[in-house]
Design a protein around this motif. Sequence first.
Motif, mmCIF file in Angstrom:
data_model
loop_
_atom_site.group_PDB
_atom_site.id
_atom_site.type_symbol
_atom_site.label_atom_id
_atom_site.label_comp_id
_atom_site.label_asym_id
_atom_site.label_seq_id
_atom_site.Cartn_x
_atom_site.Cartn_y
_atom_site.Cartn_z
ATOM 1 N N VAL A 208 -10.923 60.450 -22.073
ATOM 2 C CA VAL A 208 -11.883 61.014 -23.026
ATOM 3 C C VAL A 208 -13.301 60.654 -22.589
ATOM 4 N N ILE A 209 -13.490 59.411 -22.157
ATOM 5 C CA ILE A 209 -14.822 58.995 -21.688
ATOM 6 C C ILE A 209 -15.206 59.805 -20.447
ATOM 7 N N TYR A 210 -14.245 59.989 -19.567
ATOM 8 C CA TYR A 210 -14.499 60.813 -18.377
ATOM 9 C C TYR A 210 -14.961 62.213 -18.799
ATOM 10 N N PHE A 325 -8.741 61.243 -11.589
ATOM 11 C CA PHE A 325 -8.529 61.473 -13.018
ATOM 12 C C PHE A 325 -7.465 62.537 -13.271
ATOM 13 N N GLY A 326 -7.329 63.479 -12.358
ATOM 14 C CA GLY A 326 -6.258 64.460 -12.485
ATOM 15 C C GLY A 326 -4.898 63.794 -12.407
ATOM 16 N N PHE A 327 -4.780 62.859 -11.476
ATOM 17 C CA PHE A 327 -3.533 62.093 -11.334
ATOM 18 C C PHE A 327 -3.275 61.293 -12.612
ATOM 19 N N LEU A 328 -4.306 60.576 -13.088
ATOM 20 C CA LEU A 328 -4.133 59.772 -14.307
ATOM 21 C C LEU A 328 -3.760 60.646 -15.495
ATOM 22 N N PHE A 329 -4.315 61.861 -15.527
ATOM 23 C CA PHE A 329 -4.019 62.775 -16.632
ATOM 24 C C PHE A 329 -2.520 63.078 -16.715
ATOM 25 N N PHE A 330 -1.911 63.363 -15.580
ATOM 26 C CA PHE A 330 -0.484 63.695 -15.626
ATOM 27 C C PHE A 330 0.381 62.461 -15.859
ATOM 28 N N VAL A 331 -0.084 61.306 -15.384
ATOM 29 C CA VAL A 331 0.641 60.073 -15.707
ATOM 30 C C VAL A 331 0.619 59.854 -17.218
ATOM 31 N N LEU A 332 -0.525 60.115 -17.816
ATOM 32 C CA LEU A 332 -0.671 59.969 -19.264
ATOM 33 C C LEU A 332 0.345 60.826 -20.020
ATOM 34 N N ILE A 333 0.461 62.080 -19.634
ATOM 35 C CA ILE A 333 1.396 62.966 -20.336
ATOM 36 C C ILE A 333 2.826 62.484 -20.127
ATOM 37 N N LEU A 334 3.096 62.018 -18.917
ATOM 38 C CA LEU A 334 4.445 61.554 -18.605
ATOM 39 C C LEU A 334 4.831 60.365 -19.486
ATOM 40 N N VAL A 335 3.918 59.428 -19.626
ATOM 41 C CA VAL A 335 4.176 58.247 -20.456
ATOM 42 C C VAL A 335 4.462 58.674 -21.892
#
Length: 476
Positions: A208-210, A325-335
């Motif tokens: 969100v900050i990003y 951040f794209g990578f982190l985004f999909f990790v987030l959804i996965l979690v």
Amino acid sequence: MVATAKNTGEGWSSRSAFILAAVGAAVGLGNIWRFPTLAGESGGGAFVIFYIACVFLLGLPLVLSEIFIGRVGQTDAVGSIRRVAGQSNASPAWSIFGGIGAIAAFLILSFYSVVAGWVLYYAGTMGADFIQAILSGDPLRGALAGESRDQIQQRLSDMFASPMLLLVMHLGFMGLTLFIVARGVSSGIEKAATYLMPIFFVLLLGLVIYGAVEGEMGEALTFLFTPDWSKLTPPVMNSALGQALFSLSLGVAGLITYGSYIKEGSGLGSTSAMIAIADTCVALLAGLMIFPIVFAVGLDPAAGPTLVFQTLPFAFQTMPGGALFGFLFFVLILVAAVTSSISLLEVPTAWGIGERGWRRPKSALIFGIGAFVIGIFCLLGYNVWSDVRPLGFWSLFAETDILDTVDGFTGKIMLPLGALLTSLFIGWKADKRLLQTTTGLSPLSFGLFRFLIAWLCPLAVIIILVTGLFPSILGA
Ligand code: TRP
């Protein structure tokens, strides 16, 4: 009062463990994929405000009702409802909605794992891209450097075209879900939630900050919170109501099952409120994460289900740090997806333990493999069986592929039906004294709760059911 679940003796180790697991169940693809998709398609503000009203007037009383049933019942959903019915002089036949719920949860799991498999693939793709960025000496470059927009969009079609790829991802995700559930309530589900949920919140806030720094936060805020009431058409209201049920994991006895592992204490009202508030905040934050990025690149917020898979990767390409951040985004959804899928598998698994006397690993394995197999049919509907319309004889599903048929049948019919029966049971049948002492509500809140669960919920849910079944009523 100390009473562990009679069937397995399992339970949460603390109240906060229960809240974390329940929030984990609620927060999932529904919040991060479906909510922004629907908000985008429905034009933003009016949908969002109506959705929030649905969550608190309709969802919250149902959350409390399900947890109450589990708390009193102390066993799987069917057994728990039977026990509450017994203590309320109501017919044990009410327990049928526990069974419907277990079947619905099982069916939802089958396609949920397929969609989570797509996320898994994208997390892998973006992760590999980020590693390349590091190796090329420019770790903060945009995602998928050098690919045209068409090429990025093509990635999704290529993935759908490969049954093998979809199968491997589905298998990986279901395997993980099964592994956690087979380990049990405190050493599997609770542990997963206590490790994964903090990771989830850190990632979410970071993204969100990003979005605020790199994207168009002002535009996103206006889009999400400025209502244009002319856009609040009956179909939009219908989808907001349905989304509130789905996002809070209602109607399939998920919270009955989780509630049955609460060993002691009351105060279910504040616990339920925390779950509803947390789930809603995450959905809104997901909107505030996604839309600033979408607007920054001048993309269409109404892209639909491909918003997350095609629109966003393209946006991440043009933004600094996009690879990371794209990578982190999909990790987030996965979690988020994992902590939800375990709740879906837990409902039928608990049924097998409580009603059939199976051991936990056996029960989890039976339903996990069953849902995996149904999921295979769903994913084949994207390629070799793309012409198959399983309920094609029914006008409502005449044009729907396999995955969307399972999704539509559970979401439009089974889930509202489960919610309707829950509200009728709690509103009209359950013993009032038992309800008041167990929920620990003040007389005023209790009166409000009783009104909502006995009148507003059944009415609203009947409207969802009927308009869902006969969309022509809404002129859609
Ligand atoms: N609520 C979850 C989400 O938003 C999905 C989910 C988990 C669910 N358990 C459920 C939906 C039970 C309906 C019923 O992704």
